[in-house]
Write an enzyme that holds these catalytic residues in place. Structure first.
Site, PDB file in Angstrom:
ATOM      1  N   THR A  99      -6.447  26.089 -12.664  1.00 26.87           N
ATOM      2  CA  THR A  99      -6.162  26.355 -14.073  1.00 26.87           C
ATOM      3  C   THR A  99      -7.014  27.539 -14.481  1.00 26.87           C
ATOM      4  O   THR A  99      -8.246  27.472 -14.476  1.00 26.87           O
ATOM      5  CB  THR A  99      -6.482  25.141 -14.955  1.00 26.87           C
ATOM      6  OG1 THR A  99      -5.728  24.018 -14.485  1.00 26.87           O
ATOM      7  CG2 THR A  99      -6.123  25.416 -16.405  1.00 26.87           C
ATOM      8  N   LYS A 174       0.287  24.940 -18.249  1.00 28.87           N
ATOM      9  CA  LYS A 174      -0.824  24.036 -17.969  1.00 28.87           C
ATOM     10  C   LYS A 174      -1.777  23.946 -19.151  1.00 28.87           C
ATOM     11  O   LYS A 174      -2.310  22.859 -19.470  1.00 28.87           O
ATOM     12  CB  LYS A 174      -1.577  24.504 -16.722  1.00 28.87           C
ATOM     13  CG  LYS A 174      -2.819  23.683 -16.383  1.00 28.87           C
ATOM     14  CD  LYS A 174      -2.505  22.208 -16.122  1.00 28.87           C
ATOM     15  CE  LYS A 174      -3.770  21.370 -15.949  1.00 28.87           C
ATOM     16  NZ  LYS A 174      -4.558  21.730 -14.769  1.00 28.87           N
ATOM     17  N   LYS A 242     -13.931  24.678 -19.552  1.00 27.01           N
ATOM     18  CA  LYS A 242     -13.307  25.960 -19.221  1.00 27.01           C
ATOM     19  C   LYS A 242     -11.855  26.013 -19.688  1.00 27.01           C
ATOM     20  O   LYS A 242     -11.414  26.988 -20.309  1.00 27.01           O
ATOM     21  CB  LYS A 242     -13.413  26.190 -17.712  1.00 27.01           C
ATOM     22  CG  LYS A 242     -12.667  27.402 -17.178  1.00 27.01           C
ATOM     23  CD  LYS A 242     -11.323  27.036 -16.546  1.00 27.01           C
ATOM     24  CE  LYS A 242     -11.468  26.127 -15.339  1.00 27.01           C
ATOM     25  NZ  LYS A 242     -10.167  25.812 -14.708  1.00 27.01           N
TER      26      LYS A 242
END
Length: 298
Positions: A99, A174, A242
């Protein structure tokens, strides 16, 4: 390219080890690299070949998959001086399953195209259990023909594969998923903490909730881990921080304000600041309790 794809794999952490294992079990010739060789040893023991760098992986592969930690790691293993693109033959395919940043995914695709190669972004959802059981959902961005070329590999790792559009669109899909996950994690952790503080038998309560309207996959899996006092990572807090940061970067670019996502990022940064960066996302329950002067009693 050969009839049987020669597969390269970079990154053998919580997710990558299982995913690469499915590739190997399906009969694809596999070459692997990770920063810590010992993490790849289970694959080497089963017949995978070791490479000393991402470039060396690519020299022995038709398609190179990567699943690493952060966008800087993706950039290094794909575009660095000894990165996979530097060793990939014309017509080869890069497929990053981390990701990461949509903008970085688009840049990798551009640089790959300039060398006569193709780069896809294909992040996954399903966590460590989905990786082990080959039940991942995979969001693919980039060239549709390349996606079809590597579909036999994707199908041994996941049960749902969606081509989302141009390079970077897999990452966008995502990130939208991570926004949904953030809300679900609040529902799991806050409801369990409430049930505990209300004096309920939380184990029995969970059995009633899971099949009902308040149930979810996260409640059924991570909720049960919480009740066992199991905060080991199926997905690291530091990686979720993140991801949510990337979501908020995209929100600023698009002019969106998503208060729930902002609050989730703040809370998970708090978990990280208190030393929980390497714990699983379910460890949020402990930080929520601590913020109230309480304690999660498992």
């Amino acid at each position: 390219m050969s009839t049987t794809l020669r597969v390269g794999w970079i990154g053998t952490g919580v997710m990558g080890l299982s995913m690469a294992g499915h590739i190997l079990k399906a009969g694809f010739p596999l070459t692997v690299y990770s920063r810590t060789r010992s993490k790849s040893q289970p694959l080497l023991d089963k017949g995978a070949h070791w490479a000393d760098s991402p470039a060396d992986v690519a020299r022995n592969s038709d398609v190179v998959f990567s699943i690493v930690g952060f966008p800087a790691d993706v950039e290094a293993v794909m575009l660095g001086p000894d990165g996979a693109l530097s060793g990939l033959a014309q017509g080869g395919i890069l497929c990053d399953m981390t990701t990461s940043s949509p903008a970085l995914a688009a840049r990798i695709a551009q640089e790959a195209a300039a060398r006569g190669c193709v780069a896809l972004d294909a992040p996954v959802t399903g966590g460590d259990i989905g990786a082990r059981e080959a039940r991942l959902s995979i969001f693919v961005g980039g060239d549709a023909a390349a996606c079809e070329r590597i579909r036999p590999c994707l199908e041994v790792m996941g049960t749902s594969i969606m081509h989302c559009g141009a390079a970077g669109s897999g990452q966008q899909a995502k990130l939208a998923n991570q926004i949904a996950v953030a809300g679900v994690m609040f529902s799991v952790c806050e409801s369990l903490l409430y049930a505990q503080e209300a004096g309920l038998d939380v184990d029995k309560w969970l059995e009633l909730v899971v099949p009902g309207a308040g149930g979810s996959t996260a409640m059924n899996t991570l909720g049960r881990r919480i009740l066992k006092g199991d905060f080991a990572p199926g997905f690291f807090v530091e990686h979720f921080v993140k991801d949510l940061g990337l979501c908020l970067e995209e929100c600023r670019r698009m002019g969106l304000v998503l208060p729930g996502t902002e609050r989730a990022e703040e809370c998970y940064r708090m978990v990280q600041a208190l030393g929980g960066g390497k714990d699983g996302t379910q460890s949020l329950v402990r930080t929520l309790a601590q913020a109230c002067g309480k304690q999660w009693k498992r």
